[in-house]
Design a protein around this motif. Structure first.
Motif, PDB file in Angstrom:
ATOM      1  N   ASP A 108      40.062  42.312  50.894  1.00  0.00           N
ATOM      2  CA  ASP A 108      40.651  43.531  50.346  1.00  0.00           C
ATOM      3  C   ASP A 108      41.910  43.223  49.557  1.00  0.00           C
ATOM      4  O   ASP A 108      42.286  43.960  48.657  1.00  0.00           O
ATOM      5  N   GLU A 155      56.577  47.892  44.399  1.00  0.00           N
ATOM      6  CA  GLU A 155      56.511  49.336  44.299  1.00  0.00           C
ATOM      7  C   GLU A 155      57.248  49.907  45.500  1.00  0.00           C
ATOM      8  O   GLU A 155      57.005  49.480  46.637  1.00  0.00           O
ATOM      9  N   HIS A 214      55.216  47.956  48.395  1.00  0.00           N
ATOM     10  CA  HIS A 214      53.839  47.565  48.113  1.00  0.00           C
ATOM     11  C   HIS A 214      53.826  46.877  46.757  1.00  0.00           C
ATOM     12  O   HIS A 214      54.824  46.893  46.039  1.00  0.00           O
ATOM     13  N   GLN A 216      46.184  48.268  33.654  1.00  0.00           N
ATOM     14  CA  GLN A 216      47.412  49.066  33.810  1.00  0.00           C
ATOM     15  C   GLN A 216      48.512  48.610  32.844  1.00  0.00           C
ATOM     16  O   GLN A 216      49.381  49.392  32.488  1.00  0.00           O
ATOM     17  N   HIS A 264      47.405  41.492  46.895  1.00  0.00           N
ATOM     18  CA  HIS A 264      48.053  42.788  47.140  1.00  0.00           C
ATOM     19  C   HIS A 264      48.662  42.852  48.529  1.00  0.00           C
ATOM     20  O   HIS A 264      48.084  42.363  49.488  1.00  0.00           O
ATOM     21  N   PHE A 265      49.820  43.476  48.611  1.00  0.00           N
ATOM     22  CA  PHE A 265      50.412  43.661  49.943  1.00  0.00           C
ATOM     23  C   PHE A 265      50.888  45.091  50.097  1.00  0.00           C
ATOM     24  O   PHE A 265      50.937  45.830  49.128  1.00  0.00           O
ATOM     25  N   LYS A 287      58.681  51.160  40.297  1.00  0.00           N
ATOM     26  CA  LYS A 287      57.689  50.094  40.177  1.00  0.00           C
ATOM     27  C   LYS A 287      58.245  49.095  39.178  1.00  0.00           C
ATOM     28  O   LYS A 287      58.434  49.430  38.013  1.00  0.00           O
ATOM     29  N   LYS A 336      36.196  39.791  44.650  1.00  0.00           N
ATOM     30  CA  LYS A 336      37.171  40.113  45.695  1.00  0.00           C
ATOM     31  C   LYS A 336      36.874  39.280  46.930  1.00  0.00           C
ATOM     32  O   LYS A 336      35.862  39.500  47.593  1.00  0.00           O
ATOM     33  N   LEU A 344      27.063  42.808  45.554  1.00  0.00           N
ATOM     34  CA  LEU A 344      27.542  42.332  46.853  1.00  0.00           C
ATOM     35  C   LEU A 344      28.556  43.301  47.467  1.00  0.00           C
ATOM     36  O   LEU A 344      29.690  42.939  47.735  1.00  0.00           O
ATOM     37  N   HIS A 345      28.119  44.516  47.678  1.00  0.00           N
ATOM     38  CA  HIS A 345      28.983  45.555  48.251  1.00  0.00           C
ATOM     39  C   HIS A 345      30.281  45.706  47.466  1.00  0.00           C
ATOM     40  O   HIS A 345      31.364  45.781  48.032  1.00  0.00           O
ATOM     41  N   GLN A 346      30.141  45.715  46.177  1.00  0.00           N
ATOM     42  CA  GLN A 346      31.256  45.938  45.249  1.00  0.00           C
ATOM     43  C   GLN A 346      32.349  44.872  45.352  1.00  0.00           C
ATOM     44  O   GLN A 346      33.494  45.124  45.031  1.00  0.00           O
ATOM     45  N   THR A 347      31.990  43.676  45.794  1.00  0.00           N
ATOM     46  CA  THR A 347      32.982  42.605  45.793  1.00  0.00           C
ATOM     47  C   THR A 347      32.900  41.810  44.490  1.00  0.00           C
ATOM     48  O   THR A 347      33.868  41.197  44.077  1.00  0.00           O
ATOM     49  N   GLU A 382      53.507  49.148  61.242  1.00  0.00           N
ATOM     50  CA  GLU A 382      52.469  48.833  60.243  1.00  0.00           C
ATOM     51  C   GLU A 382      52.495  49.771  59.028  1.00  0.00           C
ATOM     52  O   GLU A 382      52.443  49.330  57.893  1.00  0.00           O
ATOM     53  N   GLU A 402      24.844  51.074  40.959  1.00  0.00           N
ATOM     54  CA  GLU A 402      26.038  50.252  40.706  1.00  0.00           C
ATOM     55  C   GLU A 402      26.119  49.705  39.273  1.00  0.00           C
ATOM     56  O   GLU A 402      26.868  48.783  39.004  1.00  0.00           O
ATOM     57  N   TRP A 437      41.932  38.920  44.976  1.00  0.00           N
ATOM     58  CA  TRP A 437      40.817  38.805  44.028  1.00  0.00           C
ATOM     59  C   TRP A 437      41.116  37.829  42.905  1.00  0.00           C
ATOM     60  O   TRP A 437      42.267  37.512  42.617  1.00  0.00           O
TER      61      TRP A 437
END
Lengths: 269, 470
Positions: free
Chosen positions: B433, B115, B84, B196, B469-470, B130, B430, B402-405, B78, B357, B436
């Protein structure tokens, strides 16, 4: 008659004094208990490190994962501290680092490193009750709250999860905090917080912290499994600490811009 | 047969355990193809015309699938998976109707960012790459590989050395650039790519030295790279001589032309104070031109920058101050109207969490042109005249829910001189994780056809991005 009245007066005065005195002792006790607890929960040993896995779980049971390594160094017990956090997961914040200089009498200094643009920036620290990375824990729940910010009241003793606990009511002196008071259950033996109930006004329970598993590492009792549950929304966050180490000799140099840009391999794996 | 079934079952469980990443990748790819389909009528017949498997599945799609499937296969433990990155679908649709229809999309791209980080056999030597694989349908089906960063890190004692292509960020200002003299992408900024992409890598050697409570950075950039120009095929912008042929002339890459930078940072308890010096070039398009009857050549005039920043906690927020002197070394007297004059730049900013927030950031920026009399005296008739002092303000509001989503944000720049505004609202959600989706807009209002913001008026756009994202 006069004599009797006189004696009665004296008796009343003594009783009154005694009562007052007991009240005073208990208030002091409550403060002392919280101070000991604060030292046990947030200031164990001189420094420490741990890998933390935080699961954010919503009412439907969907899980979001935050995984980070946390390094801590105490400048003085109960006072100034330095924190360094390196994020392993989720992938979109991998390699992000976060550094805090925590003070007893003023706002924290905080810096964030954003790997995508290789930038270290100072961030504002007014968010005492803001959520830490979207979890049910606030920044304050992670790094502690100054003792003088609350009044402490001793409510009694209770057994929680098989442990004898002091029950203390902690009421914030300032307004603008997301809760009215906390009912804190402090283990009589380890002084760790076993349960912490956050109440809004009108005694309405809002969120509950529980220490679910306690282990002793190098002589320091540590809550290695913890949960914070929002009673209203059903959202909860369960945290497990692994690779818990104390007194590892972290130097001030580790808490620097250099580490934020290039996390020290010795401590961050 | 049973073994195969057993293996398949194991594999299925594995996929499931990997947070169903294949499904999410599929979702992102699916989203991209929906965007492409929706865009098909406007990008002409090319996209529908050729159905050969290779043009239908550009490299980025093939690679995305390969990487997602490989990452889910039980080949690595894992935590040992070395790649990434993310898969991204982005469409940025021009809403202004007064342009030619073939430029309806500013960006319509699929992107795979990979990456790779590896500890080399020699201790303390680390390789980082990258790279983006891009398929862009906005102009014409165009595939591209963009090596965003590729460097080797080496540490010795108190010193860190980084050699190769790297992104360097200086200064404390938010999306205004004073001491940050390194290349930027204005197309990314104005068309909705994530933040970015505002920065472009420099081919450089960078040495960081950390003696007691000091941080020293030395940079040498031998290979020249300028800001990316908004090209006429992608965007509309001010062109004083539309009929004239355009060219760019980069400075020759000689030892003397190496760009040099030095940054000294010091922490005084609650203050961060930083000094900067840079000797190189103006990297922005239009800062210098050479004009002949046949052509207009964009040049990059020699520039030195001396600056200073300060950051500290104030009133439960963060105060940032930044100032710099821009020494235009090829036009020190200010009498060459085709090269930007020397400048002084000042900025003050304040950021604070106003409620739970909810973060608010404001900045005020002044850009002062030096030798202004010489500038006005030599400016050819008919050329738009700049003011001696440019006054700009920015506003940045961010609310997380919403919990930063769910993130609602608004970034805005207002230019007082030309009464023009740039607005960038965005909603980002999001799902998990790893996945998004964002929808936003870039709006240019007011000003004139040649002013900072007004010249982009015809590029008002709405955009949508999905990232896995992976």
């Amino acid at each position: 008659m006069h004599y009797l009245q006189y004696r009665l007066l004296i008796l009343m005065a003594v009783v009154g004094l005694l009562t007052l005195n007991t009240g005073f002792v208990q208030a002091a006790d409550a403060g002392q208990i919280m101070e000991k607890s604060n030292n046990a929960v947030y200031y164990a040993a001189d420094d420490g490190s741990s890998r933390v896995e935080m699961k954010l779980i919503n009412k439907r049971g969907d899980i979001r994962l935050r995984e980070f390594t946390i390094l801590r160094k105490d400048v003085s017990d109960g006072g100034e501290q330095k924190y360094f956090i390196y994020f392993h997961k989720p992938n979109d914040v991998r390699n992000m680092t976060f550094m805090v200089n925590k003070y007893a009498d003023k706002n924290d200094d905080r810096w964030l490193y954003i790997p995508a643009i290789h930038m270290v920036k100072r961030i504002s620290a007014n968010d005492k009750t803001s959520s830490f990375v979207g979890s049910d824990f606030s920044y304050e729940d992670i790094s502690g709250r100054a003792l003088d910010d609350d009044t402490h009241e001793f409510l009694g003793e209770e057994t929680v999860a098989g442990r004898q606990c002091y029950v203390i009511k902690n009421t914030p002196k300032e307004s603008g905090i997301s809760y009215a008071y906390r009912k804190t259950f402090v283990d009589k033996e380890s002084y760790l917080i076993i349960k912490d109930e956050y109440y809004k006004a009108a005694d309405k329970l809002y969120k509950v912290f529980t220490a679910d598993k306690i282990e002793t590492h190098q002589g320091y009792p540590t809550a290695v499994k913890r949960t914070m549950k929002n009673v209203k929304t059903g959202h909860h966050t369960s945290v497990s600490f692994s690779e818990v180490k104390y007194n590892i000799g972290l130097t001030d140099k580790i808490f620097s811009e250099r580490s934020m840009r290039r996390p020290p391999k010795k401590w961050i794996k | 047969m049973k073994t195969i079934l057993g293996y398949l079952e194991k594999l299925a469980i594995f996929f499931e355990n990997k947070e169903r990443r294949v499904e999410k990748a599929q979702c992102t790819c699916g989203y991209m193809s929906i965007l492409r389909r929706a865009a098909t009528p406007s990008i002409g017949e090319k996209a529908i015309g050729d159905w050969s498997p290779f043009s239908r599945y550009p490299l980025v799609i093939v690679l995305s699938w390969a990487i997602t499937i490989c990452s889910a296969l039980p080949l690595y433990a894992e935590d040992a998976w070395p790649f990434h990155g993310f898969i991204q679908g982005l469409a940025s649709l021009r809403t202004a109707t007064d342009g030619p229809t073939d430029k309806q999309f500013i960006l319509l791209e699929e992107r795979l960012q990979l990456e790779f980080s590896h500890n080399l056999p020699i201790e303390d030597l680390n390789l980082f790459i990258k790279s983006d694989f891009i398929n862009d349908d906005a102009i014409e089906q165009e595939e591209d590989i963009d090596v965003r960063e590729m460097y080797v890190d080496y540490s010795i004692g108190d010193m860190d050395i980084r050699l190769g292509r790297q992104i360097i960020t200086w200064g404390v200002a938010d999306r205004l650039f004073i001491t940050d003299v390194f290349p930027k992408s204005w197309v990314s900024f104005y068309a909705g790519r994530p933040l970015q992409y505002l920065k472009i890598g420099s081919d450089a050697i960078k040495i960081n030295y950390y003696p007691e409570s000091l941080s020293l950075e030395l940079i040498a950039i031998p290979l020249f790279a300028h800001d990316d120009f908004p090209t006429a095929e992608r965007m509309f912008f001010f062109d004083p001589l539309p009929q004239t042929k355009k060219e760019t002339a980069e400075p020759p890459e000689t030892i003397e032309n190496t760009q040099l930078g030095i940054r000294v940072k010091r922490y005084f308890g609650e203050y961060d104070i930083t000094l900067y010096a840079y000797r190189g070039y103006m990297l922005r398009p239009g800062t210098g031109i050479i004009l002949t009857p046949e052509r207009l050549t964009y040049i990059f005039p020699k520039l030195s920058v001396y600056g200073m920043t300060l950051q500290r906690n104030l009133l439960s927020g963060v105060l940032s101050m930044e100032t710099a002197y821009y020494d235009s070394r090829e036009d020190r007297d200010g009498d060459n109207p085709l090269i930007d004059n020397s400048q002084l730049r000042y900025l003050a900013g304040f950021e604070r969490e106003m409620a739970s927030e909810l973060t608010l950031g404001v900045q005020y920026y002044i850009e002062q042109m030096l030798d202004y009399t010489q500038y006005t005296g030599t400016l050819p008739p008919g050329f738009p005249r700049q003011d001696e002092f440019a006054h700009l303000a920015t506003l940045n509001v961010k609310q997380q829910l919403l919990h930063q989503t769910l993130t609602l944000s608004l970034f805005s720049i207002y230019n007082f001189n030309d009464e023009e505004i740039f607005l960038q609202p965005e909603v980002k959600y999001k799902f998990t994780d790893a996945l998004w989706l964002a929808v936003g807009a870039n709006v240019f209002e007011g000003g004139k056809a040649y002013t900072r913001i007004g010249q982009f008026d015809k590029n008002d756009n709405i955009y949508t991005i999905m990232q896995y994202h992976f």
